[in-house]
Design a protein around this motif. Structure first.
Motif, short mmCIF file in Angstrom:
data_model
loop_
_atom_site.label_atom_id
_atom_site.label_comp_id
_atom_site.label_asym_id
_atom_site.label_seq_id
_atom_site.Cartn_x
_atom_site.Cartn_y
_atom_site.Cartn_z
N ALA A 164 65.24 49.06 94.77
CA ALA A 164 64.33 49.32 95.89
C ALA A 164 64.96 50.33 96.87
O ALA A 164 64.30 51.24 97.35
N ARG A 165 66.25 50.16 97.14
CA ARG A 165 66.94 51.08 98.04
C ARG A 165 67.00 52.49 97.47
O ARG A 165 66.97 53.48 98.21
N SER A 166 67.06 52.57 96.14
CA SER A 166 67.20 53.86 95.47
C SER A 166 65.92 54.67 95.44
O SER A 166 65.94 55.83 94.98
N ARG A 167 64.83 54.11 95.95
CA ARG A 167 63.57 54.86 95.97
C ARG A 167 63.68 56.11 96.82
O ARG A 167 62.86 57.03 96.68
N VAL A 168 64.70 56.18 97.68
CA VAL A 168 64.86 57.36 98.54
C VAL A 168 65.06 58.63 97.71
O VAL A 168 64.80 59.73 98.19
N ILE A 169 65.52 58.48 96.46
CA ILE A 169 65.76 59.67 95.66
C ILE A 169 64.45 60.28 95.15
O ILE A 169 64.40 61.44 94.75
N ARG A 170 63.38 59.49 95.21
CA ARG A 170 62.07 59.97 94.75
C ARG A 170 61.04 60.05 95.88
O ARG A 170 59.98 60.62 95.70
N GLU A 171 61.35 59.45 97.01
CA GLU A 171 60.40 59.40 98.12
C GLU A 171 61.02 59.96 99.40
O GLU A 171 62.21 59.79 99.64
N GLY A 172 60.22 60.59 100.22
CA GLY A 172 60.70 61.07 101.51
C GLY A 172 61.45 62.39 101.41
O GLY A 172 61.56 63.00 100.35
N THR A 215 71.45 47.97 104.13
CA THR A 215 71.76 49.40 104.17
C THR A 215 70.53 50.28 103.91
O THR A 215 70.65 51.51 103.94
N VAL A 216 69.37 49.68 103.70
CA VAL A 216 68.16 50.47 103.49
C VAL A 216 67.89 51.41 104.66
O VAL A 216 67.60 52.60 104.45
N PRO A 217 67.98 50.96 105.93
CA PRO A 217 67.74 51.91 107.05
C PRO A 217 68.68 53.12 107.02
O PRO A 217 68.25 54.23 107.32
N LEU A 218 69.95 52.90 106.68
CA LEU A 218 70.90 54.02 106.59
C LEU A 218 70.44 55.02 105.54
O LEU A 218 70.46 56.24 105.78
N ARG A 243 67.22 56.97 106.76
CA ARG A 243 67.36 57.98 107.82
C ARG A 243 68.27 59.13 107.42
O ARG A 243 68.30 60.16 108.10
N THR A 244 69.02 58.98 106.33
CA THR A 244 69.91 60.06 105.87
C THR A 244 69.08 61.13 105.19
O THR A 244 68.26 60.85 104.32
N ARG A 245 69.31 62.37 105.57
CA ARG A 245 68.60 63.49 104.95
C ARG A 245 69.45 64.16 103.88
O ARG A 245 68.92 64.60 102.87
N SER A 246 70.75 64.23 104.09
CA SER A 246 71.63 64.89 103.14
C SER A 246 72.70 63.91 102.65
O SER A 246 73.56 63.49 103.44
#
Length: 282
Positions: A159-167, A105-108, A111-114
């Motif tokens: 690792a998947r949760s890095r999206v909350i701090r990156e991007g 589910t990392v790609p999902l 690519r999710t912005r909101s």
């Protein structure tokens, strides 16, 4: 208000069965005649037509060929795959452990912005500390009786949760106040988790709302759900994950999220509720 996500999955399966049954009738075939043409046991076509058995891709191709409707196969296969992906039991998802589903589910997430997340039972995965996640995933593994790869799964979740701090991602998260008190890990891990909430809510891309237990509500507590942009909503039940992609259903869940948001407190009042839960740990 949201209809049952399970009923939506059942309706999608029923729609596939109805299309296949329609092809059979249009071809003037009985269930026994169709089964004979396909080389099946006579009851198989009946189970598929009544939605009792989910057809495989090969089953659909054979069915369409028997009905002289080969041109319909690709479309019905796509609909069938969508129906089956809507409702997937956790035991199936976790049959090899939990690490792989986090990695898949990392790609999902990337690519999710909101992200719009409503949590009525546990802290959402992207906000979980390793200690909290370890306690939770151990409990899930023991309850489901699935392979124990908790340590690897926690690393994959982190690792998947890095999206909350990156991007470029925005997070609107709603937690029922009671979630702050559910002890899915030991007191030290719970304290670390609550302190992390106090930290993460200061990020400019994070809006964390708490729904006070005694607040007047217009929407009752619901099952936890995750909305990925306006393209998909994942609803979590005890036995399965249900993925909704129909625009009307997505709009209904986003409407529920908007109404729940009106009940939530943020900023200093939310911090006060988290601090109160932290103090209750003793």
């Amino acid at each position: 208000m949201p209809t049952s996500p399970l009923s939506s999955a059942q309706a999608a399966r029923a729609a596939v069965a109805s299309r296949l049954q329609g092809l059979m009738k249009d071809a003037g075939l009985s269930g026994h005649e169709l089964a004979a043409r396909c080389g099946w046991h006579k009851s198989k076509s009946s189970r598929i037509a009544r939605g009792k058995t989910a057809p495989s891709d090969a089953d659909i191709r054979a069915w369409c060929t028997a009905c002289g409707s080969e041109d319909q196969a690709a479309d019905i296969i796509a609909a069938s795959r969508n129906a089956e992906s809507m409702y997937v039991e956790w035991k199936q998802i976790h049959r090899d452990g939990m690490r792989r589903i986090h990695e898949r589910t990392v790609p999902l997430y990337q690519r999710t912005r909101s992200f719009r997340v409503y949590a009525s039972n546990v802290i959402p995965g992207m906000l979980q500390t390793s200690g909290y996640a370890t306690g939770l995933l151990k409990a899930i593994t023991n309850f489901q009786g699935t392979p124990d790869d908790v340590a690897d799964a926690v690393q994959a979740r982190q690792a998947r949760s890095r999206v909350i701090r990156e991007g470029d991602h925005r997070f609107a998260l709603l937690l029922e106040e009671t979630v702050l008190y559910y002890r899915v890990s030991d007191d030290a891990a719970m304290a670390e988790q609550l302190e992390y909430l106090l930290t993460i809510m200061g990020q400019p891309n994070v809006s964390l709302g708490i729904l006070p237990a005694r607040a007047q509500r217009t929407v009752w507590p619901l099952e936890a759900f995750y909305a990925f942009d306006d393209k998909q909503v994942a609803v979590e039940t005890l036995t399965a994950e249900i993925n909704l992609t129909t625009p009307g259903e997505i709009r209904t869940y986003l409407r529920a999220f908007a109404e729940l948001s009106q009940t939530a407190v943020r900023g200093a009042p939310a911090r006060a509720l988290i601090t109160k839960a932290l103090a209750a740990l003793g």
